[in-house]
Design a protein around this motif. Structure first.
Motif, PDB file in Angstrom:
ATOM      1  N   GLN A   1      37.110  35.722  31.938  1.00 57.63           N
ATOM      2  CA  GLN A   1      38.118  34.738  32.353  1.00 57.63           C
ATOM      3  C   GLN A   1      38.616  34.934  33.789  1.00 57.63           C
ATOM      4  O   GLN A   1      38.748  33.954  34.540  1.00 57.63           O
ATOM      5  CB  GLN A   1      39.288  34.757  31.372  1.00 57.63           C
ATOM      6  CG  GLN A   1      39.048  33.886  30.144  1.00 57.63           C
ATOM      7  CD  GLN A   1      40.226  33.875  29.204  1.00 57.63           C
ATOM      8  OE1 GLN A   1      41.104  34.733  29.289  1.00 57.63           O
ATOM      9  NE2 GLN A   1      40.249  32.903  28.284  1.00 57.63           N
ATOM     10  N   PRO A   2      38.883  36.164  34.234  1.00 61.01           N
ATOM     11  CA  PRO A   2      39.325  36.305  35.633  1.00 61.01           C
ATOM     12  C   PRO A   2      38.303  35.769  36.635  1.00 61.01           C
ATOM     13  O   PRO A   2      38.680  35.260  37.696  1.00 61.01           O
ATOM     14  CB  PRO A   2      39.506  37.820  35.793  1.00 61.01           C
ATOM     15  CG  PRO A   2      39.757  38.314  34.404  1.00 61.01           C
ATOM     16  CD  PRO A   2      38.921  37.456  33.528  1.00 61.01           C
ATOM     17  N   ILE A   3      37.023  35.877  36.285  1.00 60.51           N
ATOM     18  CA  ILE A   3      35.984  35.363  37.182  1.00 60.51           C
ATOM     19  C   ILE A   3      35.918  33.850  37.097  1.00 60.51           C
ATOM     20  O   ILE A   3      35.816  33.148  38.123  1.00 60.51           O
ATOM     21  CB  ILE A   3      34.628  35.999  36.823  1.00 60.51           C
ATOM     22  CG1 ILE A   3      34.717  37.524  36.902  1.00 60.51           C
ATOM     23  CG2 ILE A   3      33.523  35.473  37.722  1.00 60.51           C
ATOM     24  CD1 ILE A   3      33.482  38.242  36.416  1.00 60.51           C
ATOM     25  N   CYS A   4      35.998  33.323  35.864  1.00 62.66           N
ATOM     26  CA  CYS A   4      35.884  31.875  35.689  1.00 62.66           C
ATOM     27  C   CYS A   4      37.064  31.130  36.310  1.00 62.66           C
ATOM     28  O   CYS A   4      36.929  29.952  36.685  1.00 62.66           O
ATOM     29  CB  CYS A   4      35.778  31.534  34.207  1.00 62.66           C
ATOM     30  SG  CYS A   4      34.256  32.120  33.439  1.00 62.66           S
ATOM     31  N   LEU A   5      38.200  31.824  36.413  1.00 63.12           N
ATOM     32  CA  LEU A   5      39.362  31.162  37.022  1.00 63.12           C
ATOM     33  C   LEU A   5      39.139  30.860  38.500  1.00 63.12           C
ATOM     34  O   LEU A   5      39.810  30.000  39.075  1.00 63.12           O
ATOM     35  CB  LEU A   5      40.605  32.036  36.845  1.00 63.12           C
ATOM     36  CG  LEU A   5      41.147  32.150  35.412  1.00 63.12           C
ATOM     37  CD1 LEU A   5      42.299  33.139  35.357  1.00 63.12           C
ATOM     38  CD2 LEU A   5      41.596  30.789  34.895  1.00 63.12           C
ATOM     39  N   GLN A   6      38.201  31.571  39.120  1.00 61.63           N
ATOM     40  CA  GLN A   6      37.917  31.361  40.553  1.00 61.63           C
ATOM     41  C   GLN A   6      36.826  30.316  40.771  1.00 61.63           C
ATOM     42  O   GLN A   6      36.410  30.079  41.905  1.00 61.63           O
ATOM     43  CB  GLN A   6      37.488  32.687  41.187  1.00 61.63           C
ATOM     44  CG  GLN A   6      38.526  33.794  41.033  1.00 61.63           C
ATOM     45  CD  GLN A   6      38.073  35.098  41.659  1.00 61.63           C
ATOM     46  OE1 GLN A   6      37.522  35.095  42.763  1.00 61.63           O
ATOM     47  NE2 GLN A   6      38.332  36.209  40.962  1.00 61.63           N
ATOM     48  N   LEU A   7      36.351  29.716  39.675  1.00 63.28           N
ATOM     49  CA  LEU A   7      35.332  28.664  39.765  1.00 63.28           C
ATOM     50  C   LEU A   7      35.988  27.323  39.476  1.00 63.28           C
ATOM     51  O   LEU A   7      36.821  27.226  38.549  1.00 63.28           O
ATOM     52  CB  LEU A   7      34.219  28.932  38.751  1.00 63.28           C
ATOM     53  CG  LEU A   7      33.386  30.203  38.917  1.00 63.28           C
ATOM     54  CD1 LEU A   7      32.422  30.347  37.749  1.00 63.28           C
ATOM     55  CD2 LEU A   7      32.624  30.187  40.216  1.00 63.28           C
ATOM     56  N   PRO A   8      35.572  26.251  40.161  1.00 63.90           N
ATOM     57  CA  PRO A   8      34.891  26.270  41.475  1.00 63.90           C
ATOM     58  C   PRO A   8      35.935  26.387  42.587  1.00 63.90           C
ATOM     59  O   PRO A   8      37.099  26.069  42.391  1.00 63.90           O
ATOM     60  CB  PRO A   8      34.199  24.928  41.486  1.00 63.90           C
ATOM     61  CG  PRO A   8      35.099  24.036  40.685  1.00 63.90           C
ATOM     62  CD  PRO A   8      35.749  24.895  39.641  1.00 63.90           C
ATOM     63  N   SER A   9      35.475  26.860  43.711  1.00 65.56           N
ATOM     64  CA  SER A   9      36.371  27.019  44.868  1.00 65.56           C
ATOM     65  C   SER A   9      35.518  27.034  46.128  1.00 65.56           C
ATOM     66  O   SER A   9      34.289  27.151  46.074  1.00 65.56           O
ATOM     67  CB  SER A   9      37.182  28.320  44.728  1.00 65.56           C
ATOM     68  OG  SER A   9      36.314  29.430  44.724  1.00 65.56           O
ATOM     69  N   ARG A  10      36.196  26.938  47.293  1.00 70.35           N
ATOM     70  CA  ARG A  10      35.459  26.974  48.567  1.00 70.35           C
ATOM     71  C   ARG A  10      34.820  28.345  48.771  1.00 70.35           C
ATOM     72  O   ARG A  10      33.711  28.454  49.294  1.00 70.35           O
ATOM     73  CB  ARG A  10      36.424  26.657  49.727  1.00 70.35           C
ATOM     74  CG  ARG A  10      37.230  25.373  49.545  1.00 70.35           C
ATOM     75  CD  ARG A  10      36.332  24.153  49.472  1.00 70.35           C
ATOM     76  NE  ARG A  10      37.095  22.951  49.145  1.00 70.35           N
ATOM     77  CZ  ARG A  10      36.551  21.762  48.911  1.00 70.35           C
ATOM     78  NH1 ARG A  10      35.239  21.651  48.941  1.00 70.35           N
ATOM     79  NH2 ARG A  10      37.311  20.720  48.614  1.00 70.35           N
TER      80      ARG A  10
END
Length: 739
Positions: A543-552
């Motif tokens: 979840q911590p990784i998926c929260l940064q998707l999608p982004s610049r």
């Protein structure tokens, strides 16, 4: 002719027959030459017939003449007899007065005969009391045969007097006679008491000194013959008859057997007490039946069937005795012991089938010691006791297992490195032992215990699943507790697989051991719950990784997906400690989880590409991420055809399409491949491009509405689990301060 019409008829018939014969013989002219020969032959035959007729008639006439002569002489003799009878009648009438004196003489003669009979029995009558005393002394000295002989003599004297009074209609005179012979009743009772004491000690007497027992049997048979004789005559039945001492003999013998073994104080049915009691019964019954066969049978008449009577008595008494024992609240050991003893030991060569008792003791004639209904009831009681014991042991096993999950060390592994615990071995061994023990009794008991074992195993899996849920709740509160949470979940999956593969071995017929549907469902629920908890743990790390998707930041580098791959690889190493079918399942579910989380991030974040360059970056990033994840799962052993990452590649095709006018065809192919995609998903994906006009959007959505898709049964939904966030409503009020 009028007197003999038959002669005329016979002559006509004869003429007709002759005419018919002649017409048949002389129907040709040349036959007339032999007419003379025919005539002479017929003449001779007629002469012969007439001579025979004459001789016959002559003999009949001579017989009739002799008969008439005899009748004549008989009539003369009858007339002579009638005359003699008449003379005798007149002679009797003349002497009738003389017969009146003979009647008085006849009465005096009858009285003389009676008095002579009384005079003959007077010495016996005067000695009755003396005989009574002597008989009583003989009984006290156990001279039973002599005592019984005198007793029979006195009874015969009394019965003869009573019979004479009965025949003369003097029933009222019987009371003094009965009073005079009143001592017979006491002697009978004393003799009977000694006889029944002897019969009650018969098993001991036939071993020590059988004379008394044989004497008692002889006396009983004497009395039985007297009973039979009096019952056959049926003119006068003496007082106290029939005695029925043979039936009393059987009754006393049966009461002795029953009282010696089955009327004792209540035995201890807990622990070894019942086993000792049954062993003593087995030993005593076999020993006593051998005594009956070898020593008692020669002492009694063959029609007594004494061995069969004793065997049947033991059988009935044991049947009643076991029923009394079974009325108590017995533990499983006692119930098992009773079933084994009644169904196995009783008919075995160790007891009623003992070689020393065969073939005189017919085992088949005795029948079962316990009725089928009682056997079934006892088996059900036994199964209930075993069920309670199994439930208690399983609960203890579960408590120990639950504590082990919180240990500060990993679970133990087998020789292949797979995590495991002792739980499957303990559970299956406990169930299998109970089934094998039940097989020693009957097949029906084994089947009942087998059914109970499956029910308890199913219930145990439900409690184990609840324990996993409780452990998962504890872990959510503090992810450091248990320390090896994932490892023990993997061990539970291996344990579940071991239980699943071992269930069929519990069946009495292993070749037909099929796992019931309900138990298979319980095993599946257990497996799904453990997998669910593992995937939830994986999701917490992703979840911590998926929260940064999608982004610049994500568009410009692959660090996020690399971090995701590291997490997946770490869990895959843990998954290697489960057996292959579960390992493949976990990989498949992990890949599906990663794909759904990746798509969820893209759809729910609503990122919009600002220009063509950003769309190109997005397409490249999707391609690199999907390829990297796909290669990772392929390297871990998951076939590409089993992966759901194809959805990311298909979504990339929508983003990379250069001509928005062709989106309708592209979307049509997309929804055909993924029928659970809704129009909200399509609209969000179109927003992700950033270059779709309202007209194109309307055309695409209208095309989606015109082509509703039917989800196949084999299709696993992926988009229907992703919720599309509701669009933000425009603010209708003017911006300004509140009044």
């Amino acid at each position: 002719d009028e007197e003999w019409p038959e002669a005329e008829k016979a002559e006509k018939l004869a003429r007709g027959a002759a005419l018919k014969w002649a017409s048949g013989v002389f129907y040709r002219p040349e036959k007339l030459e032999g007419l003379g020969q025919y005539r002479s032959r017929e003449t001779q035959r007629n002469s012969s017939i007439q001579s025979r007729l004459k001789s016959t008639v002559q003999s009949y006439l001579e017989g009739v003449s002799a008969g008439l002569e005899q009748l004549r002489s008989a009539a003369q003799e009858v007339q002579s007899v009638c005359q003699d009878l008449g003379a005798a009648r007149w002679a009797l009438l003349d002497s009738a007065d003389r017969f009146q004196g003979l009647q008085q003489m006849r009465a005096l003669m009858a009285e003389h005969v009676q008095l002579a009979s009384v005079v003959q029995v007077l010495p016996q009558l005067f000695s009755v009391q003396e005989v009574f005393s002597h008989t009583l002394q003989l009984l006290r000295g156990q001279h039973l045969l002599e005592a019984h002989a005198e007793l029979m003599m006195m009874e015969h004297l009394r019965d003869d007097i009573l019979s004479q009074l009965h025949l003369r209609g003097l029933s009222s005179a019987q009371a003094p006679v009965l009073s005079y012979f009143g001592g017979l009743q006491e002697l009978n009772e004393t003799l009977a008491k000694q006889l029944w004491d002897i019969v009650g000690s018969s098993l001991r007497l036939v071993r020590e000194d059988p004379v008394l027992f044989v004497t008692a049997v002889r006396i009983i048979e004497r009395e039985e013959k007297i009973d039979d004789t009096l019952l056959l005559e049926a003119t006068f039945l003496s007082p106290g008859r029939p005695k029925g001492w043979r039936q009393k003999f059987y009754h006393v013998l049966q009461e002795t057997i029953t009282g010696a073994h089955f009327h004792a104080p209540r035995m201890d049915v807990e622990g070894p007490g019942l086993a000792r009691h049954l062993a003593a019964l087995q030993k005593d019954i076999v020993s006593e039946l051998r005594v009956v066969k070898d020593l008692m049978v020669p002492c009694v008449p063959a029609h007594y069937n004494i061995l069969s009577v004793c065997a049947a008595t033991y059988h009935r008494a044991l049947t009643s005795h076991l029923q009394d024992i079974l009325r108590g609240d017995l533990d499983k050991q006692a119930l098992f012991l009773l079933l084994e003893w009644a169904l196995r030991v009783y008919h075995s060569p160790e007891m009623m089938g003992h070689p020393d008792l065969l073939p005189e003791v017919d085992i088949s004639a005795l029948g079962p010691l316990m009725s089928p209904e009682l056997v079934d009831q006892t088996e059900r009681k036994y199964v209930m006791k075993v069920k309670a014991s199994v439930l208690e042991w399983m609960q203890r096993t579960l408590e120990v297992e639950f504590k082990e999950w919180f240990r500060e060390e990993e679970p133990e592994t087998d020789y292949q490195g797979f995590f495991q615990s002792a739980l499957p071995v303990i559970v299956m061994q406990m169930l299998n032992e109970n089934i094998q023990v039940a097989s020693l009794i009957t097949d029906s008991l084994q089947q009942k215990v087998y059914n109970m074992a499956l029910e308890e195993l199913e219930a145990f899996l439900g409690r184990l699943r609840e324990a996993l849920v409780q452990c998962g709740k504890e872990h959510k509160k503090d992810r450091t507790v248990p320390k090896y949470y994932v490892s023990y979940l993997l061990a539970m999956l291996n344990n579940n697989l071991a239980l699943s593969s071992s269930v069929s071995s519990l069946h009495p017929d292993t070749a037909r051991g099929e796992v019931p549907v309900s138990l298979r469902a319980a095993l599946d629920r257990m497996q799904k719950k453990a997998c669910q908890l593992l995937l939830e743990e994986l999701l917490l790390d992703l979840q911590p990784i998926c929260l940064q998707l999608p982004s610049r930041k994500w568009l410009s580098g692959s660090q996020l997906v690399s971090s995701m791959c590291e997490v997946i690889d770490k869990y895959a190493k843990d998954f290697s400690h489960v057996r292959k079918p579960i390992f493949t399942l976990l990989l498949t579910e992990s890949e599906f989880l990663v794909t759904s989380q990746y798509l969820r991030a893209l759809i729910q974040k609503k990122m919009v590409c600002k220009n063509k360059e950003e769309r190109g970056q997005l397409c490249d990033r999707l391609l690199q991420d999907a390829t990297q994840l796909q290669e990772l799962f392929c390297s871990l052993g998951l076939d590409q055809r089993q992966q759901s990452l194809e959805a990311v590649f298909a979504l990339r095709e929508l983003i990379c399409l250069k001509d928005p006018a062709l989106l309708s065809l592209q979307v049509l192919g997309f929804i055909t491949k993924y029928p659970d995609v809704s129009d909200e998903h399509i609209s969000t994906l179109l927003d992700l491009r950033g270059d779709v006009s309202k007209e194109v959007r309307h055309v695409v959505l209208e095309m989606v509405a015109q082509h509703p898709q039917v989800v196949p049964e084999s299709y696993r939904p992926i988009f229907s689990t992703i919720l599309v966030p509701a669009p933000e409503l425009p603010l209708c009020l003017r911006k300004g301060k509140c009044a």
